[in-house]
Design a protein around this motif. Structure first.
Motif, PDB file in Angstrom:
ATOM      1  N   GLU A   1       0.835  -1.195   0.000  1.00  0.00           N
ATOM      2  CA  GLU A   1       0.000   0.000   0.000  1.00  0.00           C
ATOM      3  C   GLU A   1       0.874   1.252   0.000  1.00  0.00           C
ATOM      4  O   GLU A   1       1.960   1.265   0.584  1.00  0.00           O
ATOM      5  CB  GLU A   1      -0.913   0.021   1.225  1.00  0.00           C
ATOM      6  N   ARG A   2       0.405   2.307  -0.647  1.00  0.00           N
ATOM      7  CA  ARG A   2       1.174   3.543  -0.695  1.00  0.00           C
ATOM      8  C   ARG A   2       0.999   4.337   0.590  1.00  0.00           C
ATOM      9  O   ARG A   2      -0.057   4.281   1.231  1.00  0.00           O
ATOM     10  CB  ARG A   2       0.742   4.395  -1.897  1.00  0.00           C
ATOM     11  N   PRO A   3       2.033   5.083   0.985  1.00  0.00           N
ATOM     12  CA  PRO A   3       1.925   5.887   2.210  1.00  0.00           C
ATOM     13  C   PRO A   3       0.783   6.886   2.132  1.00  0.00           C
ATOM     14  O   PRO A   3       0.599   7.562   1.116  1.00  0.00           O
ATOM     15  CB  PRO A   3       3.282   6.599   2.280  1.00  0.00           C
ATOM     16  N   GLY A   4      -0.001   6.931   3.207  1.00  0.00           N
ATOM     17  CA  GLY A   4      -1.137   7.829   3.256  1.00  0.00           C
ATOM     18  C   GLY A   4      -2.391   7.258   2.643  1.00  0.00           C
ATOM     19  O   GLY A   4      -3.464   7.883   2.705  1.00  0.00           O
ATOM     20  N   GLN A   5      -2.298   6.053   2.059  1.00  0.00           N
ATOM     21  CA  GLN A   5      -3.459   5.434   1.416  1.00  0.00           C
ATOM     22  C   GLN A   5      -3.760   4.054   2.006  1.00  0.00           C
ATOM     23  O   GLN A   5      -4.284   3.172   1.338  1.00  0.00           O
ATOM     24  CB  GLN A   5      -3.225   5.325  -0.094  1.00  0.00           C
ATOM     25  N   GLU A   6      -3.433   3.873   3.258  1.00  0.00           N
ATOM     26  CA  GLU A   6      -3.617   2.581   3.900  1.00  0.00           C
ATOM     27  C   GLU A   6      -5.111   2.284   4.101  1.00  0.00           C
ATOM     28  O   GLU A   6      -5.875   3.126   4.571  1.00  0.00           O
ATOM     29  CB  GLU A   6      -2.909   2.563   5.258  1.00  0.00           C
ATOM     30  N   GLU A   7      -5.492   1.076   3.754  1.00  0.00           N
ATOM     31  CA  GLU A   7      -6.898   0.669   3.892  1.00  0.00           C
ATOM     32  C   GLU A   7      -7.278   0.584   5.373  1.00  0.00           C
ATOM     33  O   GLU A   7      -6.522   0.081   6.205  1.00  0.00           O
ATOM     34  CB  GLU A   7      -7.112  -0.697   3.233  1.00  0.00           C
ATOM     35  N   VAL A   8      -8.470   1.068   5.685  1.00  0.00           N
ATOM     36  CA  VAL A   8      -9.033   0.927   7.024  1.00  0.00           C
ATOM     37  C   VAL A   8     -10.120  -0.141   6.958  1.00  0.00           C
ATOM     38  O   VAL A   8     -11.105   0.000   6.221  1.00  0.00           O
ATOM     39  CB  VAL A   8      -9.623   2.259   7.528  1.00  0.00           C
ATOM     40  N   ARG A   9      -9.940  -1.219   7.701  1.00  0.00           N
ATOM     41  CA  ARG A   9     -10.921  -2.302   7.697  1.00  0.00           C
ATOM     42  C   ARG A   9     -11.973  -2.037   8.776  1.00  0.00           C
ATOM     43  O   ARG A   9     -11.654  -1.931   9.971  1.00  0.00           O
ATOM     44  CB  ARG A   9     -10.234  -3.644   7.920  1.00  0.00           C
ATOM     45  N   GLY A  10     -13.206  -1.949   8.336  1.00  0.00           N
ATOM     46  CA  GLY A  10     -14.287  -1.588   9.242  1.00  0.00           C
ATOM     47  C   GLY A  10     -14.475  -2.542  10.399  1.00  0.00           C
ATOM     48  O   GLY A  10     -14.833  -2.129  11.508  1.00  0.00           O
ATOM     49  N   ASP A  11     -14.199  -3.840  10.182  1.00  0.00           N
ATOM     50  CA  ASP A  11     -14.404  -4.808  11.257  1.00  0.00           C
ATOM     51  C   ASP A  11     -13.433  -4.581  12.407  1.00  0.00           C
ATOM     52  O   ASP A  11     -13.800  -4.753  13.583  1.00  0.00           O
ATOM     53  CB  ASP A  11     -14.279  -6.226  10.714  1.00  0.00           C
ATOM     54  N   VAL A  12     -12.202  -4.176  12.089  1.00  0.00           N
ATOM     55  CA  VAL A  12     -11.227  -3.929  13.149  1.00  0.00           C
ATOM     56  C   VAL A  12     -11.593  -2.665  13.924  1.00  0.00           C
ATOM     57  O   VAL A  12     -11.526  -2.633  15.161  1.00  0.00           O
ATOM     58  CB  VAL A  12      -9.804  -3.805  12.574  1.00  0.00           C
ATOM     59  N   ALA A  13     -11.991  -1.627  13.209  1.00  0.00           N
ATOM     60  CA  ALA A  13     -12.394  -0.387  13.874  1.00  0.00           C
ATOM     61  C   ALA A  13     -13.594  -0.627  14.785  1.00  0.00           C
ATOM     62  O   ALA A  13     -13.644  -0.135  15.930  1.00  0.00           O
ATOM     63  CB  ALA A  13     -12.710   0.679  12.833  1.00  0.00           C
ATOM     64  N   THR A  14     -14.556  -1.399  14.311  1.00  0.00           N
ATOM     65  CA  THR A  14     -15.740  -1.710  15.128  1.00  0.00           C
ATOM     66  C   THR A  14     -15.357  -2.502  16.363  1.00  0.00           C
ATOM     67  O   THR A  14     -15.878  -2.259  17.465  1.00  0.00           O
ATOM     68  CB  THR A  14     -16.759  -2.495  14.286  1.00  0.00           C
ATOM     69  N   ARG A  15     -14.436  -3.426  16.201  1.00  0.00           N
ATOM     70  CA  ARG A  15     -13.993  -4.225  17.348  1.00  0.00           C
ATOM     71  C   ARG A  15     -13.339  -3.347  18.403  1.00  0.00           C
ATOM     72  O   ARG A  15     -13.561  -3.531  19.607  1.00  0.00           O
ATOM     73  CB  ARG A  15     -13.021  -5.317  16.884  1.00  0.00           C
ATOM     74  N   LEU A  16     -12.545  -2.377  17.970  1.00  0.00           N
ATOM     75  CA  LEU A  16     -11.907  -1.469  18.928  1.00  0.00           C
ATOM     76  C   LEU A  16     -12.953  -0.689  19.722  1.00  0.00           C
ATOM     77  O   LEU A  16     -12.871  -0.584  20.953  1.00  0.00           O
ATOM     78  CB  LEU A  16     -10.982  -0.505  18.190  1.00  0.00           C
ATOM     79  N   VAL A  17     -13.938  -0.155  19.025  1.00  0.00           N
ATOM     80  CA  VAL A  17     -14.982   0.629  19.701  1.00  0.00           C
ATOM     81  C   VAL A  17     -15.782  -0.252  20.651  1.00  0.00           C
ATOM     82  O   VAL A  17     -16.035   0.121  21.812  1.00  0.00           O
ATOM     83  CB  VAL A  17     -15.903   1.298  18.664  1.00  0.00           C
ATOM     84  N   ASP A  18     -16.183  -1.427  20.193  1.00  0.00           N
ATOM     85  CA  ASP A  18     -16.973  -2.331  21.038  1.00  0.00           C
ATOM     86  C   ASP A  18     -16.194  -2.740  22.281  1.00  0.00           C
ATOM     87  O   ASP A  18     -16.775  -2.867  23.380  1.00  0.00           O
ATOM     88  CB  ASP A  18     -17.366  -3.575  20.239  1.00  0.00           C
ATOM     89  N   THR A  19     -14.900  -2.950  22.115  1.00  0.00           N
ATOM     90  CA  THR A  19     -14.074  -3.355  23.259  1.00  0.00           C
ATOM     91  C   THR A  19     -14.015  -2.255  24.311  1.00  0.00           C
ATOM     92  O   THR A  19     -14.155  -2.522  25.518  1.00  0.00           O
ATOM     93  CB  THR A  19     -12.651  -3.700  22.786  1.00  0.00           C
ATOM     94  N   ILE A  20     -13.837  -1.025  23.886  1.00  0.00           N
ATOM     95  CA  ILE A  20     -13.756   0.071  24.850  1.00  0.00           C
ATOM     96  C   ILE A  20     -15.077   0.252  25.579  1.00  0.00           C
ATOM     97  O   ILE A  20     -15.109   0.585  26.775  1.00  0.00           O
ATOM     98  CB  ILE A  20     -13.332   1.373  24.127  1.00  0.00           C
ATOM     99  N   ARG A  21     -16.179   0.021  24.908  1.00  0.00           N
ATOM    100  CA  ARG A  21     -17.484   0.155  25.564  1.00  0.00           C
ATOM    101  C   ARG A  21     -17.759  -0.952  26.566  1.00  0.00           C
ATOM    102  O   ARG A  21     -18.676  -0.851  27.376  1.00  0.00           O
ATOM    103  CB  ARG A  21     -18.574   0.233  24.494  1.00  0.00           C
TER     104      ARG A  21
END
Length: 389
Positions: free
Chosen positions: A282-302
């Protein structure tokens, strides 16, 4: 404050600089003395410290200032967590420099924090008894251990730090070129190789000294120099907005061991669940954000904080932490190529060790040796047998 004339400035440079440099009294419109490839915190720090020595620098980056990990990292700083490892002295020096830079550059994101490790069971249920000295974690808690106080823990927003370093360097003649480094240009004479510049987007830029500070993209741009492969480990992070500003960083034990770094003005940085290291495409500054990982982070903090359960998500992002094959940074001369230097592979401690890395690189380039910190353990020659192909 003392001001000097151009002629006196030239005299000072002549007396104090290495004979490899002859810097004119004004650096406008002239070729750079050093090309620094990579405008993350490492490259920015190298450019800053070289500029303080009167060296004309051109920064080159494919995406611009702090567009990869140096704009998306947590900015967590610990003075003693690397003690007992080769990186320990570098970290201690750099922690000291962070305080100085915050004062010099006016970094309002820099502050001291406390830090604890907190064990959680994942139940999401209120703890029967509140843990002592725990600021905002109140669900499923099982125990806690203090990992640092305001004497040993700090933070800075890495983007603010990196941008401030570049801005300060620009005031002393540094310039920024946005473009992709396609190759390092080398000439050979009498069996000895030397740097003559780089090719950026098809254009040749000339300089006799070059610093490669491109994180996990470093070896790709430097094929043929004999550098080892560089890897990137992707981390996702989520920014949440809380009603109040918190001041305790937490490293969780359980639920996948996420990490949380509160920032000023109620912002909270949440990260964890890293991918395995890979050769980055992946090119710098264009890294893919995977929605499942982001959701897991939020759910874990809650599941661990009723307070942050009410916080809103303001941003999701990802970046690659650069890793050398043996886990230690590459800081020093590129073996067998005169004028070529490398500074990369700092892993999760890139923001912490950025200031001291820039300082020792400036000493190595200008004076011929690093004196602030012993960098022998980071000599790229230690991995000379591991060649990028």
């Amino acid at each position: 404050r003392m001001f000097v004339t151009d002629s006196l400035w030239l005299l000072v440079l002549f007396v104090t600089h290495s004979s490899a440099f002859s810097v004119p009294p004004t650096m406008q419109g002239q070729s750079p003395d050093v090309l620094v490839c990579g405008a993350g915190v490492i490259g920015a720090s190298v450019a800053y410290h070289l500029s303080l020595r009167g060296i004309k620098v051109q920064l080159i980056d494919a995406a611009g200032i702090a567009q990869a990990a140096s704009g998306k990292a947590g900015g967590f700083l610990a003075v003693d967590w690397n003690d007992g490892s080769p990186v320990g002295p570098l970290s201690r020096k750099s922690f000291e420099l962070h305080q100085e830079l915050a004062n010099t550059l006016g970094l309002d994101s820099y502050r001291r924090l406390t830090c604890s490790a907190i064990a959680v069971d994942g139940s999401g249920k209120p703890a029967s008894k509140k843990l002592a000295n725990v600021e905002w974690v109140d669900l499923g808690t099982q125990g806690q251990r203090v990992m640092g106080t305001t004497d040993t823990i700090a933070q800075v927003h890495p983007r603010q730090l990196t941008e401030a370093l570049v801005a300060a360097a620009e005031k002393k003649g540094c310039s920024l070129r946005v473009g992709t480094v396609e190759s390092v240009d080398v000439e050979e004479e009498d069996g000895k190789k030397k740097v003559v510049g780089v090719t950026v987007d098809g254009e040749k830029l000339t300089a006799s000294k070059l610093v490669l500070a491109m994180g996990p993209w470093t070896a790709q741009a430097a094929q043929g120099l004999g550098l080892p492969p560089m890897y990137g480990q992707k981390y996702h992070s989520v920014l949440m907005q809380n009603d109040r500003t918190l001041s305790q960083a937490v490293f969780f034990q359980g639920l996948g061991d996420p990490e949380v770094y509160p920032r000023p003005e109620g912002e909270v940085y949440v990260t964890g669940f890293p991918d395995s290291p890979i050769s980055v495409t992946e090119r710098p500054g264009q890294e893919e954000v995977r929605g499942d990982v982001a959701t897991r982070l939020v759910d874990t903090i809650r599941k661990v904080s009723s307070e942050l359960g009410e916080a809103t998500v303001s941003k999701t992002q990802s970046c690659y932490l650069p890793l050398a094959p043996d886990g230690n940074p590459l800081i020093g001369k590129v073996p067998g190529v005169d004028g070529a230097y490398v500074a990369t592979g700092h892993g999760c401690w890139g923001i912490l060790n950025g200031p001291a890395t820039g300082l020792v690189m400036s000493e190595l380039i200008v004076d011929g040796a690093a004196t602030s910190v012993d960098i022998a353990a980071f000599d790229p020659a230690r991995l000379a047998g591991v060649v990028f192909r």
